[in-house]
Write an enzyme that holds these catalytic residues in place. Structure first.
Site, PDB file in Angstrom:
ATOM      1  N   HIS A  43       2.484   3.734   7.067  1.00  0.00           N
ATOM      2  CA  HIS A  43       2.334   2.610   6.323  1.00  0.00           C
ATOM      3  C   HIS A  43       0.363   2.593   6.864  1.00  0.00           C
ATOM      4  CE1 HIS A  43       1.257  -0.769   3.665  1.00  0.00           C
ATOM      5  NE2 HIS A  43       1.396  -1.246   4.470  1.00  0.00           N
ATOM      6  N   ARG A  52       6.729   9.258   2.106  1.00  0.00           N
ATOM      7  CA  ARG A  52       4.845   9.213   2.595  1.00  0.00           C
ATOM      8  C   ARG A  52       5.268   9.860   4.198  1.00  0.00           C
ATOM      9  NH1 ARG A  52       4.981   3.209   4.277  1.00  0.00           N
ATOM     10  NH2 ARG A  52       6.216   4.109   6.429  1.00  0.00           N
ATOM     11  N   TYR A  67      11.509   2.200  12.368  1.00  0.00           N
ATOM     12  CA  TYR A  67      12.320   2.009  11.035  1.00  0.00           C
ATOM     13  C   TYR A  67      12.681   3.289  11.171  1.00  0.00           C
ATOM     14  CZ  TYR A  67       7.855   2.343   8.837  1.00  0.00           C
ATOM     15  OH  TYR A  67       6.751   2.360   8.496  1.00  0.00           O
TER      16      TYR A  67
END
Lengths: 326, 355
Positions: free
Chosen positions: B262, B258, B271
C-alpha cells in the site's frame, strides 16, 4: 431606513453581495424556491436566477466540498447549512480541506467560502436543531469563526465574511432571527472581522459573550445598573481571530469578568478567553473569571432547553460572585 | 404479474490490448500513432523508475512515507494524456502518473513526499488540486470545479481519480449524485487496484462492478482495462469529450492491480501471499504495451534502452535537486495561513523567530 430582523438583515447582505460581486453564488438545501427554511434567502432566486442561487441535493459534506471546488476556481460560494448539527458532517471538508488549501498549495489555490448556519437553542426546535458547536471549529487554524448578535451586525459581518479571501464559518443565533428589529441601511459597508464590539461601557465588571446570550448579558447589565454596578458588555462577534486586546483592556479597567456562551463549559471557547485573562490579564484580575455556559450535558429537548442555557439570573449570580471578591 | 421491470443496466468493459500484447481490433485511430505510443510508454517507464527511486529514498531515510503505483502506471498516464491543459486534475495519493503527465515536476513530487509544502505549489498545472490524502474527500471538490466550469460556460472538464476503497465513502456518493443532478463536466476515474490497504475488493463492496454505482446517480458507468493504456486513453478521452460538449459526467472503473505494498509503511505479506500477486505480473501495463509495439514494429531494443536510460537520468537529476533543496525557515509555516496574518499568529510567528 427600514427596521429589519436579523434574518432579514442576512437576506439583505446576501442580496447586496450577489449584486456587487458576480463571483458570489449561494448554495444549500431549500434556499431557492423556498427561500431557506428560515427565509434567509427569500426572494434571491427570483432576483438573481438559478445560476447564482442553487438548490442542492440533501448532502451537507457535499455542499461544503462543492463550495471548496468552486472557491478554488475563483467563485465566492456562500453555502447554507440548514442547522448547525448538520454541519458536523462538514468537519472533514472544513478541517482537512477548506482551512488548509491556501497553506497546502502555498497560496496557489485559495478557499474564500462562507459556511453559514443557524445555531443555538431557544426556538423550541426538534432534537439536533439547537447546537452551539463553535468550539469544534475555533481550534482549526485557517478558519474564521464569526457570530453576530443583532441585525446590523449580522449585515456588516456577513458582508465582511463574504469579502474575506479565506474560509469563514458564519453562525446565526436562531433565537435572535426574529426577536429584535433595528434599522439596517443597505449601504454595503462591512464590519471588521477581527474586532470585539463593546455594546455598553462600564467600569465595574466585564460581561463577555457572543451570539444568543448577548441580549441576556445586556439584560443582566441593566439589572446591575439598577443595583449601582456598571457592567461593560462585550460581544466577541469574531471568535477567530480573537480580539483579545479589547477584552484585556476591559478587564484591566474592571478587574472582573463573566464569560457567557450557550455551548457546554468544558473545552468551550470561553475557556480560551479565561486562559487569556489568566495569562496576560492575570494581574488585572480582582476576582476569579466566572464562566456561565450550557451545562456539560447532552443538549436537552425543548422542554428543558431553557434550563440548560445561560439565563439572566445565572449571569447575575456569577457577576455578584465576582463583585463580592476584594 | 402485477410487477414489471422498470430499469435495466449493463456495464461494458473496454480492452484493446490483451495481457500478452495482442491487439484486439478494432483499435482507436491513435493506436497506430507510433510517436504517441512511444510517449505513453516512456511516461509509464518514467513513473516506474520514479516510484522505485522514491521507495529507495524512503528506505534510506531520505523521503517520507510513499505510495508506489507499481503496476498501475497506465491509469494515470492514459488519463492525463487525454486531458487538455485547461482541464483540472484532482488526484489521490497514488496518482503520480497522472500528475507527472499533467506537468507536475518530479522535484515537486519529491518535495511533497519529502515533507515540503512547496511540492504542491505546481509551477505547471496551476489550477490542478494537490494530492488528497483523506480518501474520497476530494471528489466533491471535483464536482465544485466542474460546477464552476458549467456556471462560466467554459469548455473545460474536471477529472478526479480515486481508489476502489473511495467508492465505499459518502463523499463519493454525494459528489456522484450532484454530478448527475447538475450534469457536470466531470469524469470520475476509479483506480481499482483491488486493494484498500489489506481489504480486498470482495470485502469492499458486494456490487458486481464499481462502475455500476454510477447508475444509481443517473449517470453512465463503465469499466476499462486499467493495464491497457490505449484503452484508458480512449475511454477517458471519450468521457472528457462528452463532458466538454455538455454531455454530462461519467464514472470509469479502471481495472488494475496493486503489485506493491500500500505504502512504504505497509507490509502486504501480512494479508496476501506471493502466489496471489504473481499472476498479475503477467497483466502489467508496461510489458503489455511493449509487446504490442514490438508486434507492430513500433519499438526496438535500442528505443527500450534509451527509454530506461532517459528515465534513470531524469529521476536521478530530480533526486539530486530534491536532496539539495534546503528546508524552508520554520516561520514560513505562517506564510499562507490567511491572506493577511491576524495579530495572534503574527506574535506566534515572532516568537518562533526567523530560524
Amino acid at each position: 431606513m427600514p427596521d429589519v430582523t436579523l434574518v432579514q438583515a442576512i437576506d439583505l447582505a446576501l442580496g447586496r453581495a450577489l449584486a456587487d460581486d458576480p463571483t458570489v453564488v449561494l448554495l444549500g438545501e431549500d434556499i431557492g424556491t423556498d427561500g431557506g427554511v428560515f427565509r434567509a434567502t427569500d426572494g434571491l432566486l427570483a432576483r438573481y436566477g438559478a445560476e447564482r442561487v442553487l438548490d442542492t441535493p440533501l448532502a451537507e459534506a457535499g455542499i461544503a466540498g462543492v463550495s471548496i471546488g468552486l472557491a478554488a476556481q475563483g467563485f465566492r460560494p456562500v453555502a447554507e447549512i440548514q442547522f448547525m448539527a448538520f454541519a458536523y458532517a462538514c468537519l472533514d471538508q472544513m478541517i482537512n480541506h477548506a482551512a488548509r488549501l491556501r497553506t497546502r498549495t502555498q497560496g496557489r489555490l485559495t478557499c474564500p467560502i462562507v459556511l453559514r448556519m443557524p445555531c443555538g437553542g431557544g426556538i423550541h426546535a426538534p432534537e439536533h436543531h439547537s447546537e452551539s458547536g463553535e468550539a469544534c471549529f475555533t481550534n482549526v487554524p485557517g478558519l474564521r469563526v464569526v457570530i453576530p448578535s443583532s441585525p446590523a451586525r449580522a449585515y456588516g459581518l456577513l458582508l465582511a465574511a463574504i469579502r474575506d479571501p479565506d474560509p469563514v464559518l458564519f453562525l446565526e443565533p436562531a433565537r435572535l432571527y426574529r426577536s429584535q428589529r433595528e434599522a439596517v441601511e443597505d449601504t454595503g459597508i462591512a464590519l471588521p472581522l477581527d474586532r470585539c464590539i463593546v455594546l455598553r461601557e462600564g467600569a465595574d465588571i466585564a460581561l463577555v459573550g457572543w451570539g444568543g446570550v448577548v441580549p441576556d448579558m445586556l439584560a443582566a447589565a441593566r439589572v446591575l445598573a439598577d443595583q449601582g454596578t456598571e457592567a461593560e458588555v462585550i460581544d466577541v462577534a469574531t471568535l477567530v481571530p480573537l480580539d483579545a486586546d479589547t477584552i484585556l483592556a476591559s478587564v484591566a479597567k474592571t478587574g472582573r469578568c463573566v464569560v457567557c456562551h450557550e455551548a457546554a463549559l468544558t473545552g468551550g471557547f470561553g475557556a480560551e478567553i479565561a486562559a487569556r485573562l489568566a495569562g496576560p490579564g492575570l494581574l488585572s484580575l480582582l476576582a476569579p473569571v466566572e464562566r456561565v455556559t450550557g451545562y456539560d450535558t447532552v443538549l436537552p429537548l425543548p422542554r428543558l432547553e431553557e434550563a440548560h442555557r445561560p439565563s439572566v439570573a445565572r449571569i447575575l449570580a456569577a457577576a455578584h460572585r465576582a463583585l463580592a471578591h476584594g | 404479474m402485477p410487477t414489471e421491470p422498470v430499469a435495466r443496466f449493463q456495464i461494458e468493459l473496454t480492452r484493446f490490448v490483451a495481457a500478452d500484447g495482442a491487439a484486439l481490433p478494432p483499435l482507436p485511430d491513435f493506436a497506430t500513432d507510433e510517436k504517441l505510443l512511444a510517449t505513453l510508454y516512456r511516461a509509464m517507464v518514467f513513473v516506474r523508475a520514479f516510484d522505485a527511486k522514491a521507495v529507495a529514498l524512503q528506505r534510506t531515510g531520505r523521503l517520507g512515507t510513499y505510495a508506489s503505483s507499481l503496476g498501475q502506471e497506465a491509469v494515470g498516464t492514459g488519463a492525463a494524456s487525454a486531458m487538455r491543459p485547461e482541464d483540472v486534475l484532482l488526484p489521490s495519493f497514488r496518482d503520480q502518473a497522472a500528475m507527472l503527465g499533467r506537468g507536475v515536476t518530479p522535484l515537486e513530487m519529491l518535495l511533497y513526499w519529502g515533507g515540503d509544502e512547496r511540492g504542491s505549489d505546481f509551477a505547471g498545472p496551476r489550477q490542478d488540486f494537490p494530492i488528497s490524502v483523506p480518501v474520497a474527500s476530494h471528489i466533491p471538490h471535483a464536482a465544485g470545479v466542474a460546477l464552476a466550469f458549467k456556471l462560466r460556460h467554459e469548455k473545460r472538464v474536471a477529472l478526479c481519480i480515486f481508489g476502489d476503497g473511495a467508492t465505499s465513502k459518502g463523499d463519493f456518493y454525494e459528489a456522484l449524485n450532484m454530478a448527475g443532478v447538475w450534469q457536470l463536466p466531470l469524469v470520475m476515474l476509479i483506480n481499482n487496484n483491488q486493494w484498500a490497504i489489506s481489504v480486498p475488493r470482495s470485502t469492499q463492496s458486494a456490487a458486481q462492478t464499481l462502475a455500476q454505482k454510477a447508475i444509481a446517480a443517473g449517470i453512465p458507468g463503465e469499466q476499462v482495462d486499467g493495464n491497457d493504456v490505449i484503452a484508458v486513453r480512449d475511454r477517458v478521452g471519450k468521457a472528457l469529450d462528452k463532458a466538454r460538449t455538455g454531455g454530462g459526467p461519467t464514472l470509469i472503473e479502471a481495472l488494475t492491480y496493486r503489485l506493491g505494498d500500500h505504502t512504504t509503511s505497509d507490509d502486504a505479506r501480512r494479508y496476501r501471499d506471493d502466489a496471489t500477486v504473481s499472476p498479475h505480473w503477467h497483466e502489467e501495463p508496461i510489458a503489455r504495451l511493449r509487446q504490442f509495439m514490438l508486434a507492430q514494429g513500433a519499438w526496438s531494443r535500442e528505443r527500450e534502452e534509451a527509454a530506461l536510460a532517459d528515465a534513470a537520468t531524469a529521476v536521478d537529476s530530480a533526486m539530486e535537486e530534491y536532496l539539495a533543496t534546503p528546508k524552508r525557515p520554520a516561520a514560513s509555516m505562517f506564510d499562507h495561513l490567511f491572506a493577511t496574518l491576524p495579530p495572534g499568529q503574527a506574535s506566534q510567528r515572532t516568537e518562533l523567530g526567523d530560524a
